[in-house]
Write a protein that holds these residues in place. Structure first.
Motif, mmCIF file in Angstrom:
data_model
loop_
_atom_site.group_PDB
_atom_site.id
_atom_site.type_symbol
_atom_site.label_atom_id
_atom_site.label_comp_id
_atom_site.label_asym_id
_atom_site.label_seq_id
_atom_site.Cartn_x
_atom_site.Cartn_y
_atom_site.Cartn_z
ATOM 1 N N ILE A 6 -43.389 -44.092 -60.838
ATOM 2 C CA ILE A 6 -43.051 -45.365 -61.489
ATOM 3 C C ILE A 6 -42.876 -45.175 -62.993
ATOM 4 N N VAL A 7 -43.812 -44.465 -63.616
ATOM 5 C CA VAL A 7 -43.748 -44.247 -65.067
ATOM 6 C C VAL A 7 -42.487 -43.471 -65.445
ATOM 7 N N VAL A 8 -42.173 -42.425 -64.700
ATOM 8 C CA VAL A 8 -40.994 -41.607 -64.998
ATOM 9 C C VAL A 8 -39.709 -42.416 -64.840
ATOM 10 N N LEU A 9 -39.606 -43.191 -63.765
ATOM 11 C CA LEU A 9 -38.394 -43.976 -63.538
ATOM 12 C C LEU A 9 -38.212 -45.054 -64.599
ATOM 13 N N LEU A 10 -39.311 -45.705 -64.985
ATOM 14 C CA LEU A 10 -39.228 -46.722 -66.033
ATOM 15 C C LEU A 10 -38.890 -46.092 -67.383
ATOM 16 N N PHE A 11 -39.460 -44.925 -67.637
ATOM 17 C CA PHE A 11 -39.157 -44.227 -68.892
ATOM 18 C C PHE A 11 -37.676 -43.863 -68.953
ATOM 19 N N LYS A 12 -37.155 -43.371 -67.842
ATOM 20 C CA LYS A 12 -35.737 -43.015 -67.791
ATOM 21 C C LYS A 12 -34.860 -44.243 -68.049
ATOM 22 N N LYS A 13 -35.266 -45.388 -67.491
ATOM 23 C CA LYS A 13 -34.477 -46.609 -67.638
ATOM 24 C C LYS A 13 -34.510 -47.138 -69.061
ATOM 25 N N TRP A 14 -35.682 -47.095 -69.685
ATOM 26 C CA TRP A 14 -35.836 -47.705 -71.002
ATOM 27 C C TRP A 14 -35.517 -46.759 -72.159
ATOM 28 N N TYR A 15 -35.837 -45.483 -72.016
ATOM 29 C CA TYR A 15 -35.672 -44.543 -73.125
ATOM 30 C C TYR A 15 -34.638 -43.451 -72.848
ATOM 31 N N GLY A 16 -34.483 -43.100 -71.579
ATOM 32 C CA GLY A 16 -33.615 -41.979 -71.255
ATOM 33 C C GLY A 16 -34.367 -40.666 -71.361
ATOM 34 N N ILE A 17 -33.897 -39.674 -70.635
ATOM 35 C CA ILE A 17 -34.560 -38.369 -70.638
ATOM 36 C C ILE A 17 -33.782 -37.436 -71.558
ATOM 37 N N GLU A 18 -34.321 -37.220 -72.744
ATOM 38 C CA GLU A 18 -33.687 -36.365 -73.741
ATOM 39 C C GLU A 18 -34.745 -35.427 -74.315
ATOM 40 N N PRO A 19 -34.890 -34.228 -73.746
ATOM 41 C CA PRO A 19 -35.920 -33.287 -74.190
ATOM 42 C C PRO A 19 -35.851 -32.975 -75.678
ATOM 43 N N SER A 20 -37.028 -32.918 -76.295
ATOM 44 C CA SER A 20 -37.094 -32.564 -77.707
ATOM 45 C C SER A 20 -36.910 -31.067 -77.894
ATOM 46 N N ILE A 21 -37.184 -30.317 -76.828
ATOM 47 C CA ILE A 21 -37.038 -28.862 -76.860
ATOM 48 C C ILE A 21 -35.911 -28.475 -75.910
ATOM 49 N N GLU A 22 -34.985 -27.701 -76.393
ATOM 50 C CA GLU A 22 -33.870 -27.269 -75.558
ATOM 51 C C GLU A 22 -34.323 -26.146 -74.626
ATOM 52 N N VAL A 23 -34.517 -26.500 -73.359
ATOM 53 C CA VAL A 23 -34.945 -25.527 -72.359
ATOM 54 C C VAL A 23 -34.006 -25.606 -71.168
ATOM 55 N N SER A 24 -33.530 -24.452 -70.742
ATOM 56 C CA SER A 24 -32.632 -24.415 -69.588
ATOM 57 C C SER A 24 -33.464 -24.465 -68.309
ATOM 58 N N LEU A 25 -33.336 -25.570 -67.574
ATOM 59 C CA LEU A 25 -34.106 -25.755 -66.355
ATOM 60 C C LEU A 25 -33.200 -25.684 -65.133
ATOM 61 N N ASN A 26 -33.765 -25.213 -64.062
ATOM 62 C CA ASN A 26 -33.043 -25.124 -62.808
ATOM 63 C C ASN A 26 -33.898 -25.749 -61.721
ATOM 64 N N LEU A 27 -33.342 -26.730 -61.011
ATOM 65 C CA LEU A 27 -34.109 -27.457 -60.005
ATOM 66 C C LEU A 27 -34.672 -26.520 -58.939
ATOM 67 N N THR A 28 -33.882 -25.561 -58.495
ATOM 68 C CA THR A 28 -34.344 -24.639 -57.451
ATOM 69 C C THR A 28 -35.527 -23.811 -57.929
ATOM 70 N N TYR A 29 -35.470 -23.324 -59.148
ATOM 71 C CA TYR A 29 -36.572 -22.528 -59.691
ATOM 72 C C TYR A 29 -37.841 -23.373 -59.820
ATOM 73 N N LEU A 30 -37.668 -24.616 -60.255
ATOM 74 C CA LEU A 30 -38.825 -25.508 -60.357
ATOM 75 C C LEU A 30 -39.436 -25.769 -58.982
ATOM 76 N N LEU A 31 -38.594 -25.918 -57.974
ATOM 77 C CA LEU A 31 -39.083 -26.116 -56.614
ATOM 78 C C LEU A 31 -39.851 -24.896 -56.118
ATOM 79 N N ILE A 32 -39.354 -23.715 -56.450
ATOM 80 C CA ILE A 32 -40.040 -22.485 -56.039
ATOM 81 C C ILE A 32 -41.418 -22.392 -56.684
ATOM 82 N N ILE A 33 -41.479 -22.678 -57.986
ATOM 83 C CA ILE A 33 -42.768 -22.660 -58.690
ATOM 84 C C ILE A 33 -43.725 -23.670 -58.072
ATOM 85 N N THR A 34 -43.213 -24.881 -57.828
ATOM 86 C CA THR A 34 -44.038 -25.933 -57.230
ATOM 87 C C THR A 34 -44.541 -25.521 -55.857
#
Length: 234
Positions: A105-133
């Motif tokens: 809920i918090v993440v979805l509301l944050f995305k709606k009101w502020y948008g997701i704009e990382p302060s640190i430029e990091v190249s992320l990959n959904l598949t890699y994050l899933l593997i780590i998780t």
């Protein structure tokens, strides 16, 4: 950064907080005395720091604070849930579900009101994050989950060598795993499952040990299989 990646980062933060950054002794103390536990306050502070850190953006400070405060309140009142005759054995699942719902809920509301704009430029990959998780889940969280399943289903050692509800749990697990293998066209794995069950076929005097091992094995195997399928479908 997509909302899926953002959610996964927050989930990784939660896994670190509830499973790797607290000992079993401290967790039991927190669950037993709630707000009287000094560790609970450090736990909440760690929750805030991890949530904010894994967000990769300074503007998520309010969102991290909300997640930490609700986490603090749920953990503080959890000992009442543990002592409930009706819901006590499901306390772990209710607690974890509550944390995850708040996080989403918090993440979805944050995305709606502020948008997701990382302060640190990091190249992320959904598949890699899933593997780590997935690897994180397959460590301590999976052990605790399996233990809580045994507790919730009241599977325990009895003097007459019986395990109430064990057969039902085994049957459900067999169907879930078999269906999963078929959906992903891994028919050979279905054969492996049948072969494994045949190997574990027990004599009358070994019912307790064999059923206990079989349930634990299928639960553990199921967690890994489902996690692998999610990764392959990403």
């Amino acid at each position: 950064m997509s909302v899926s990646e953002f959610l996964l980062l927050q989930f990784i933060a939660h896994l670190c907080l509830d499973y790797f950054f607290q000992t079993d002794k401290l967790a039991k103390q927190k669950n037993a005395i709630g707000f009287k536990s000094p560790f609970l306050y450090w736990h909440a502070l760690t929750c805030f720091i991890l949530s904010w850190l894994f967000s990769l953006q300074l503007s998520f400070v309010l969102g991290a604070a909300i997640i930490a405060i609700t986490h603090f309140l749920m953990d503080g009142f959890k000992h009442h849930l543990n002592n409930s005759k009706l819901f006590g054995r499901y306390a772990y699942f209710i607690d974890q579900a509550g944390h995850l719902v708040i996080m989403v809920i918090v993440v979805l509301l944050f995305k709606k009101w502020y948008g997701i704009e990382p302060s640190i430029e990091v190249s992320l990959n959904l598949t890699y994050l899933l593997i780590i998780t997935a690897y994180l889940v397959c460590l301590k969280p999976a052990n605790i989950f399996i233990k809580e399943v045994f507790k919730a289903t009241e599977i325990q050692v009895s003097s007459d060598n019986e395990m109430p509800n064990a057969g039902k749990v085994i049957g459900v697990l067999e169907r879930i795993l078999t269906l999963t293998f078929i959906i992903v066209s891994q028919y050979s794995a279905v054969g492996f499952l049948i072969a494994a069950k045949s190997i574990l076929r027990y004599r009358p005097d070994e019912t307790l040990k064999t059923e206990y091992v079989l349930i634990g094995t299928m639960l553990s195997f199921g967690i890994a299989v489902i996690a692998g399928i999610i990764i392959n479908l990403s």
